[in-house]
Scaffold this motif. Structure first.
Motif, PDB file in Angstrom:
ATOM      1  N   GLU A  59       0.829  -1.204   0.000  1.00  0.00           N
ATOM      2  CA  GLU A  59       0.000   0.000   0.000  1.00  0.00           C
ATOM      3  C   GLU A  59       0.863   1.254   0.000  1.00  0.00           C
ATOM      4  O   GLU A  59       0.488   2.276  -0.586  1.00  0.00           O
ATOM      5  N   LEU A  60       2.017   1.159   0.631  1.00  0.00           N
ATOM      6  CA  LEU A  60       2.887   2.329   0.761  1.00  0.00           C
ATOM      7  C   LEU A  60       3.613   2.672  -0.535  1.00  0.00           C
ATOM      8  O   LEU A  60       3.897   3.833  -0.809  1.00  0.00           O
ATOM      9  N   THR A  61       3.956   1.663  -1.324  1.00  0.00           N
ATOM     10  CA  THR A  61       4.771   1.901  -2.526  1.00  0.00           C
ATOM     11  C   THR A  61       3.946   2.434  -3.683  1.00  0.00           C
ATOM     12  O   THR A  61       4.492   3.083  -4.578  1.00  0.00           O
ATOM     13  N   GLU A  62       2.655   2.149  -3.702  1.00  0.00           N
ATOM     14  CA  GLU A  62       1.755   2.661  -4.746  1.00  0.00           C
ATOM     15  C   GLU A  62       2.259   2.363  -6.152  1.00  0.00           C
ATOM     16  O   GLU A  62       2.178   3.202  -7.053  1.00  0.00           O
ATOM     17  N   PHE A  79      11.104   1.619  -4.657  1.00  0.00           N
ATOM     18  CA  PHE A  79      11.280   2.285  -3.370  1.00  0.00           C
ATOM     19  C   PHE A  79      12.651   1.987  -2.783  1.00  0.00           C
ATOM     20  O   PHE A  79      13.293   0.981  -3.104  1.00  0.00           O
ATOM     21  N   ALA A  80      13.080   2.925  -1.945  1.00  0.00           N
ATOM     22  CA  ALA A  80      14.349   2.802  -1.212  1.00  0.00           C
ATOM     23  C   ALA A  80      14.011   2.448   0.226  1.00  0.00           C
ATOM     24  O   ALA A  80      13.210   3.132   0.872  1.00  0.00           O
ATOM     25  N   LEU A  81      14.637   1.383   0.727  1.00  0.00           N
ATOM     26  CA  LEU A  81      14.383   0.907   2.078  1.00  0.00           C
ATOM     27  C   LEU A  81      15.609   1.130   2.952  1.00  0.00           C
ATOM     28  O   LEU A  81      16.721   0.720   2.604  1.00  0.00           O
ATOM     29  N   THR A  82      15.405   1.787   4.095  1.00  0.00           N
ATOM     30  CA  THR A  82      16.480   1.933   5.075  1.00  0.00           C
ATOM     31  C   THR A  82      16.033   1.284   6.377  1.00  0.00           C
ATOM     32  O   THR A  82      14.938   1.558   6.877  1.00  0.00           O
ATOM     33  N   LEU A  83      16.892   0.422   6.919  1.00  0.00           N
ATOM     34  CA  LEU A  83      16.632  -0.253   8.185  1.00  0.00           C
ATOM     35  C   LEU A  83      17.523   0.368   9.253  1.00  0.00           C
ATOM     36  O   LEU A  83      18.754   0.324   9.151  1.00  0.00           O
ATOM     37  N   VAL A  84      16.897   0.947  10.273  1.00  0.00           N
ATOM     38  CA  VAL A  84      17.612   1.656  11.333  1.00  0.00           C
ATOM     39  C   VAL A  84      16.892   1.390  12.657  1.00  0.00           C
ATOM     40  O   VAL A  84      15.893   0.673  12.695  1.00  0.00           O
ATOM     41  N   VAL A 113      21.418   1.210   2.086  1.00  0.00           N
ATOM     42  CA  VAL A 113      20.116   1.535   1.497  1.00  0.00           C
ATOM     43  C   VAL A 113      19.824   0.448   0.471  1.00  0.00           C
ATOM     44  O   VAL A 113      20.644   0.180  -0.407  1.00  0.00           O
ATOM     45  N   THR A 114      18.668  -0.179   0.594  1.00  0.00           N
ATOM     46  CA  THR A 114      18.282  -1.241  -0.336  1.00  0.00           C
ATOM     47  C   THR A 114      17.265  -0.686  -1.322  1.00  0.00           C
ATOM     48  O   THR A 114      16.260  -0.099  -0.912  1.00  0.00           O
ATOM     49  N   LEU A 115      17.530  -0.857  -2.604  1.00  0.00           N
ATOM     50  CA  LEU A 115      16.611  -0.396  -3.639  1.00  0.00           C
ATOM     51  C   LEU A 115      15.810  -1.581  -4.161  1.00  0.00           C
ATOM     52  O   LEU A 115      16.365  -2.654  -4.434  1.00  0.00           O
ATOM     53  N   LEU A 116      14.505  -1.370  -4.312  1.00  0.00           N
ATOM     54  CA  LEU A 116      13.613  -2.459  -4.708  1.00  0.00           C
ATOM     55  C   LEU A 116      12.654  -2.010  -5.802  1.00  0.00           C
ATOM     56  O   LEU A 116      12.286  -0.836  -5.897  1.00  0.00           O
ATOM     57  N   SER A 117      12.233  -2.966  -6.598  1.00  0.00           N
ATOM     58  CA  SER A 117      11.277  -2.707  -7.674  1.00  0.00           C
ATOM     59  C   SER A 117       9.885  -2.519  -7.075  1.00  0.00           C
ATOM     60  O   SER A 117       9.661  -2.820  -5.891  1.00  0.00           O
ATOM     61  N   PRO A 118       8.902  -2.071  -7.856  1.00  0.00           N
ATOM     62  CA  PRO A 118       7.541  -1.919  -7.329  1.00  0.00           C
ATOM     63  C   PRO A 118       6.971  -3.221  -6.775  1.00  0.00           C
ATOM     64  O   PRO A 118       6.129  -3.194  -5.862  1.00  0.00           O
TER      65      PRO A 118
END
Length: 268
Positions: free
Chosen positions: A69-72, A76-81, A182-187
């Protein structure tokens, strides 16, 4: 006696042939034996694999939301912290905010940003405060609320997400030891690239997002550099891993020396 080789050289070559494997194994394990805990921290790259997009997390208002729902439908770029992190998390998010500001891309239109705390004790209130802080650091881009999300989750959801992207970390006292990436992911949630460190080039980031939007998996050249460095939780910075570099150098020198001796022997 074989021509071209002295008695000392012949003895050394014989010893090297017999014990080369042991020496190489020793060199490879120098860094790991120095600190077993550090071997539990890092990234197991899952390039080309898809993360579970149906994972339910909590948004900045404490409401459950799914990744899909968030990526629409956007990469998107994912950061885990973890939000109360006294070390590498702040430089990571600051560096990322900077590249978001500088890159020739529009957050929300070209891609989404998702930051997730891997500390299950943190609440959406902390995530909301962090969001305000990093939005304030953006001087060139004006982001909407949905462009960059700061989320929290329970331990089960965190474990699924971190495992899906290969993010390994350990708890040490009241803090966590972890990598900066930073992890980059497809839709669709396919992992397409990892960007390591706390400083990012706008062009690298732009190309990574373009790859992610097309579902193309990119290489991670920067990981070669990151192998020479490790995070020092005491100094709260990345430092040169001397044992790891020394081990690699030992392997290289041993290999070159043996090759030289063998080639010299054949020529004579």
């Amino acid at each position: 006696m074989e021509p071209g080789l002295s008695v000392c050289e012949k003895r050394f070559l014989k010893i090297m042939k017999k014990y080369l494997f042991i020496l190489l194994l020793f060199a490879l394990t120098i860094g790991a034996s120095a600190d077993d805990k550090k071997s539990q921290v890092g990234i197991d790259e899952k390039l080309g694999q898809t993360i579970p997009m149906n994972l339910s997390l909590l948004d900045e208002y404490g409401k459950p939301v799914k990744l899909s729902e968030l990526t629409e439908g956007k990469p998107f770029a994912l950061t885990l912290v973890y939000y109360r992190c006294p070390g590498i998390c702040s430089p990571l998010l600051t560096g990322f905010a900077k590249v978001v500001d500088l890159a020739d891309l529009t957050p929300g239109k070209d891609y989404k940003i998702i930051t997730v705390s891997f500390d299950p004790t943190e609440t959406y209130l902390t995530g909301s405060e962090k969001k305000k802080n990093y939005f304030a650091q953006l001087t060139k881009k004006k982001l909407e609320n949905s462009d960059w999300r700061f989320l929290t989750a329970d331990s089960s959801t965190i474990a699924q997400l971190t495992d899906a992207v290969g993010f390994r970390y350990i708890k040490q006292d009241n803090e966590f030891v972890h990598s900066a990436v930073v992890t980059l992911l497809s839709p669709e949630g396919k992992v397409t690239r990892y960007l390591y460190g706390t400083d990012f080039l706008p062009m690298d980031f732009k190309l990574g997002i373009i790859e992610a939007s097309e579902g193309r998996v990119g290489t991670t050249i920067s990981k070669i550099v990151s192998l020479c460095y490790s995070y020092d939780p005491d100094g709260k910075q990345y430092v040169l891993n001397v044992t790891r570099v020394a081990g690699g150098g030992m392997i290289l020198l041993l290999g070159v020396f043996v090759v030289v001796l063998i080639v010299r022997k054949k020529k004579n």
